[in-house]
Write a protein that holds these residues in place. Structure first.
Motif, PDB file in Angstrom:
ATOM      1  N   ALA A 125       0.849  -1.200   0.000  1.00 39.15           N
ATOM      2  CA  ALA A 125       0.000   0.000   0.000  1.00 39.15           C
ATOM      3  C   ALA A 125       0.883   1.248   0.000  1.00 39.15           C
ATOM      4  CB  ALA A 125      -0.922  -0.011   1.220  1.00 39.15           C
ATOM      5  N   HIS A 126       1.870   1.252   0.866  1.00 37.66           N
ATOM      6  CA  HIS A 126       2.769   2.409   0.959  1.00 37.66           C
ATOM      7  C   HIS A 126       3.493   2.657  -0.368  1.00 37.66           C
ATOM      8  CE1 HIS A 126       5.498   5.318   2.557  1.00 37.66           C
ATOM      9  NE2 HIS A 126       6.536   4.559   2.311  1.00 37.66           N
ATOM     10  N   ARG A 127       3.972   1.580  -1.010  1.00 39.69           N
ATOM     11  CA  ARG A 127       4.681   1.718  -2.304  1.00 39.69           C
ATOM     12  C   ARG A 127       3.814   2.395  -3.356  1.00 39.69           C
ATOM     13  NH1 ARG A 127       6.223  -3.507  -1.473  1.00 39.69           N
ATOM     14  NH2 ARG A 127       4.819  -4.443  -2.981  1.00 39.69           N
ATOM     15  N   HIS A 128       2.520   2.178  -3.263  1.00 40.51           N
ATOM     16  CA  HIS A 128       1.616   2.691  -4.301  1.00 40.51           C
ATOM     17  C   HIS A 128       0.852   3.935  -3.862  1.00 40.51           C
ATOM     18  CE1 HIS A 128       2.682  -0.531  -6.905  1.00 40.51           C
ATOM     19  NE2 HIS A 128       2.458  -1.394  -5.935  1.00 40.51           N
ATOM     20  N   GLY A 129       1.286   4.551  -2.787  1.00 37.72           N
ATOM     21  CA  GLY A 129       0.676   5.820  -2.374  1.00 37.72           C
ATOM     22  C   GLY A 129      -0.714   5.667  -1.785  1.00 37.72           C
ATOM     23  N   LEU A 130      -1.034   4.451  -1.328  1.00 37.46           N
ATOM     24  CA  LEU A 130      -2.332   4.225  -0.681  1.00 37.46           C
ATOM     25  C   LEU A 130      -2.137   4.303   0.834  1.00 37.46           C
ATOM     26  CD1 LEU A 130      -3.153   1.051  -2.778  1.00 37.46           C
ATOM     27  CD2 LEU A 130      -4.332   3.246  -3.024  1.00 37.46           C
ATOM     28  N   VAL A 131      -3.177   4.694   1.537  1.00 37.64           N
ATOM     29  CA  VAL A 131      -3.105   4.733   3.001  1.00 37.64           C
ATOM     30  C   VAL A 131      -3.717   3.436   3.540  1.00 37.64           C
ATOM     31  CG1 VAL A 131      -3.828   5.941   5.095  1.00 37.64           C
ATOM     32  CG2 VAL A 131      -3.328   7.244   3.009  1.00 37.64           C
ATOM     33  N   PRO A 132      -2.902   2.563   4.131  1.00 37.97           N
ATOM     34  CA  PRO A 132      -3.479   1.333   4.663  1.00 37.97           C
ATOM     35  C   PRO A 132      -4.288   1.608   5.941  1.00 37.97           C
ATOM     36  CG  PRO A 132      -1.140   1.429   5.197  1.00 37.97           C
ATOM     37  CD  PRO A 132      -1.448   2.654   4.359  1.00 37.97           C
ATOM     38  N   VAL A 133      -5.464   1.034   5.998  1.00 39.18           N
ATOM     39  CA  VAL A 133      -6.249   1.058   7.240  1.00 39.18           C
ATOM     40  C   VAL A 133      -5.973  -0.291   7.888  1.00 39.18           C
ATOM     41  CG1 VAL A 133      -8.555   1.234   8.247  1.00 39.18           C
ATOM     42  CG2 VAL A 133      -7.970   2.581   6.202  1.00 39.18           C
ATOM     43  N   ILE A 134      -5.073  -0.276   8.846  1.00 40.77           N
ATOM     44  CA  ILE A 134      -4.554  -1.527   9.412  1.00 40.77           C
ATOM     45  C   ILE A 134      -5.488  -2.005  10.527  1.00 40.77           C
ATOM     46  CG2 ILE A 134      -2.594  -2.580  10.592  1.00 40.77           C
ATOM     47  CD1 ILE A 134      -0.866  -0.272   9.374  1.00 40.77           C
ATOM     48  N   CYS A 135      -6.125  -3.141  10.281  1.00 39.15           N
ATOM     49  CA  CYS A 135      -7.110  -3.649  11.247  1.00 39.15           C
ATOM     50  C   CYS A 135      -6.419  -4.592  12.228  1.00 39.15           C
ATOM     51  CB  CYS A 135      -8.222  -4.400  10.534  1.00 39.15           C
ATOM     52  SG  CYS A 135      -9.058  -3.401   9.286  1.00 39.15           S
ATOM     53  N   VAL A 136      -6.646  -4.333  13.499  1.00 41.32           N
ATOM     54  CA  VAL A 136      -6.088  -5.182  14.558  1.00 41.32           C
ATOM     55  C   VAL A 136      -7.199  -5.435  15.573  1.00 41.32           C
ATOM     56  CG1 VAL A 136      -3.723  -4.298  14.288  1.00 41.32           C
ATOM     57  CG2 VAL A 136      -5.271  -3.161  15.894  1.00 41.32           C
ATOM     58  N   GLY A 137      -7.097  -6.559  16.270  1.00 43.94           N
ATOM     59  CA  GLY A 137      -8.133  -6.812  17.287  1.00 43.94           C
ATOM     60  C   GLY A 137      -8.024  -8.209  17.842  1.00 43.94           C
ATOM     61  N   GLU A 138      -8.523  -8.370  19.043  1.00 42.40           N
ATOM     62  CA  GLU A 138      -8.422  -9.646  19.742  1.00 42.40           C
ATOM     63  C   GLU A 138      -9.718 -10.445  19.610  1.00 42.40           C
ATOM     64  OE1 GLU A 138      -9.293  -6.882  21.097  1.00 42.40           O
ATOM     65  OE2 GLU A 138     -10.792  -7.294  22.620  1.00 42.40           O
ATOM     66  N   LEU A 143      -9.041 -12.292  24.477  1.00 37.02           N
ATOM     67  CA  LEU A 143      -9.449 -11.365  25.539  1.00 37.02           C
ATOM     68  C   LEU A 143      -9.370 -12.056  26.898  1.00 37.02           C
ATOM     69  CD1 LEU A 143     -10.691  -8.568  26.220  1.00 37.02           C
ATOM     70  CD2 LEU A 143     -12.946  -9.575  25.832  1.00 37.02           C
ATOM     71  N   GLU A 144      -9.859 -13.296  26.911  1.00 39.56           N
ATOM     72  CA  GLU A 144      -9.853 -14.045  28.164  1.00 39.56           C
ATOM     73  C   GLU A 144      -8.429 -14.392  28.591  1.00 39.56           C
ATOM     74  OE1 GLU A 144     -13.211 -16.831  28.211  1.00 39.56           O
ATOM     75  OE2 GLU A 144     -11.808 -18.139  29.327  1.00 39.56           O
ATOM     76  N   LYS A 145      -7.616 -14.782  27.600  1.00 38.60           N
ATOM     77  CA  LYS A 145      -6.257 -15.257  27.949  1.00 38.60           C
ATOM     78  C   LYS A 145      -5.253 -14.129  28.165  1.00 38.60           C
ATOM     79  CE  LYS A 145      -6.234 -19.766  25.706  1.00 38.60           C
ATOM     80  NZ  LYS A 145      -6.507 -20.094  24.308  1.00 38.60           N
ATOM     81  N   HIS A 146      -5.352 -13.065  27.336  1.00 34.87           N
ATOM     82  CA  HIS A 146      -4.278 -12.050  27.356  1.00 34.87           C
ATOM     83  C   HIS A 146      -4.767 -10.649  27.697  1.00 34.87           C
ATOM     84  CE1 HIS A 146      -2.077 -15.181  25.215  1.00 34.87           C
ATOM     85  NE2 HIS A 146      -3.012 -15.184  24.285  1.00 34.87           N
ATOM     86  N   GLY A 147      -6.057 -10.460  27.942  1.00 30.96           N
ATOM     87  CA  GLY A 147      -6.583  -9.108  28.124  1.00 30.96           C
ATOM     88  C   GLY A 147      -6.816  -8.482  26.753  1.00 30.96           C
ATOM     89  N   ALA A 148      -7.272  -7.233  26.752  1.00 27.84           N
ATOM     90  CA  ALA A 148      -7.719  -6.630  25.495  1.00 27.84           C
ATOM     91  C   ALA A 148      -6.587  -6.109  24.615  1.00 27.84           C
ATOM     92  CB  ALA A 148      -8.699  -5.491  25.789  1.00 27.84           C
ATOM     93  N   SER A 149      -5.529  -5.552  25.210  1.00 30.03           N
ATOM     94  CA  SER A 149      -4.565  -4.798  24.393  1.00 30.03           C
ATOM     95  C   SER A 149      -3.440  -5.619  23.785  1.00 30.03           C
ATOM     96  CB  SER A 149      -3.923  -3.687  25.232  1.00 30.03           C
ATOM     97  OG  SER A 149      -4.899  -2.855  25.762  1.00 30.03           O
ATOM     98  N   ALA A 150      -3.065  -6.735  24.429  1.00 24.77           N
ATOM     99  CA  ALA A 150      -1.817  -7.425  24.027  1.00 24.77           C
ATOM    100  C   ALA A 150      -1.824  -7.828  22.562  1.00 24.77           C
ATOM    101  CB  ALA A 150      -1.604  -8.644  24.925  1.00 24.77           C
ATOM    102  N   VAL A 151      -2.882  -8.466  22.100  1.00 27.56           N
ATOM    103  CA  VAL A 151      -2.897  -8.960  20.715  1.00 27.56           C
ATOM    104  C   VAL A 151      -2.945  -7.800  19.719  1.00 27.56           C
ATOM    105  CG1 VAL A 151      -4.278 -10.264  19.030  1.00 27.56           C
ATOM    106  CG2 VAL A 151      -3.709 -11.272  21.264  1.00 27.56           C
TER     107      VAL A 151
END
Ligand code: PEP
Length: 262
Positions: A125-138, A143-151
């Protein structure tokens, strides 16, 4: 950190609306926002149609000088060649696409996209001038094993491994258990993880870039709950799935600063 970030409301249509339906939809959405005198400099709005709609939507946005942004739902990590079924970021750029989702949980789970694939797509995306919307989430299990933020924080570190700190990105925190479930995170839960993601950005790209980067919340966002998320200091918008397919509902989400008492 001073907040100069323009909120972004991004509508991920997923595999819905063909190219004819997309034209009618975008026209009506743009009219609805125009009628309401929506100020796109105050709240940016973008649609993420399927690949087959993009040329039609681009032509309409261009011909009618509409201020809606255009995003794609995926791109290839490669630029060109023998990759049957893939779509290059170069082709998306030529269609004036500005944003591209990378690492959506449906791609991570149904298409086995791991952190290294996500990092390669962010780099493409960066090479082609696009803005990546990077999706992350647990997941609920994470959530049960590591809490909300770690993953989500680990996924963000991995996603940014191959791009310079100057690369423009958007981050979308999407707890997997909240996507399409009707059970959104609370605003406090979203803020807690978005704040952790911003702290991670400080480490990865530095204070200024971290302060400038938009972090969205996604997962069962609707008109009735958007204002609560947008009151949080580290939530800069929303990635909206199901509710982005209803014109009135999506327009209302975009117009969240006008919601009173929600
Ligand atoms: C999504 O798919 O990114 C999403 C947030 O979906 P929904 O709004 O339907 O939960």
């Amino acid at each position: 950190m001073v907040n100069t970030r323009t909120p972004l409301i991004a509508g991920n249509w997923k595999m819905n609306l063909d190219h004819l339906q997309s034209i009618a939809f975008v026209q009506k959405l743009a009219w609805s926002l125009k009628d309401a005198k929506h100020d796109y400099t105050a709240v940016e709005a973008a649609v993420f149609p399927p690949f087959t709609d993009i040329r039609s939507v681009q032509t309409l946005l261009d011909a009618d000088k509409l201020e809606l942004g255009l995003g794609a739902q995926d791109l290839s990590a490669a630029d060109s060649g023998a990759y049957t079924g893939e779509v290059s970021g170069a082709f998306l750029s030529k269609l004036d696409v500005r944003y591209v989702l990378v690492g959506h949980s449906e791609r991570r789970t149904m298409h086995a996209e791991d952190d290294s694939v996500v990092a390669a797509k962010v780099a493409a995306a960066h090479r082609h001038g696009l803005v990546p919307v990077i999706c992350v989430g647990e997941t609920a299990d994470d959530l049960e094993k590591h809490g909300a933020s770690a993953v989500p924080v680990a996924q963000l570190h991995a996603a940014l491994a191959e791009v310079p700190s100057s690369a423009e990105i958007v981050v979308a925190y999407e707890p997997v258990w909240a996507i399409g479930s009707g059970q959104a995170a609370t605003a406090e839960q979203a803020e807690q993880v978005c704040a952790a993601l911003r702290s991670a950005l400080v480490e990865i790209v530095g204070v200024d870039a971290a302060a400038a980067t938009r972090i969205l919340y996604g997962g069962s966002v609707k008109a009735a709950n958007i204002a609560s998320f947008m009151r949080e200091p580290n939530v800069d918008g929303a990635l909206v799935g199901g509710a982005s397919l209803d014109i009135d509902e999506f327009a209302s989400i975009v117009r969240f600063p006008h919601h009173v008492g929600t």
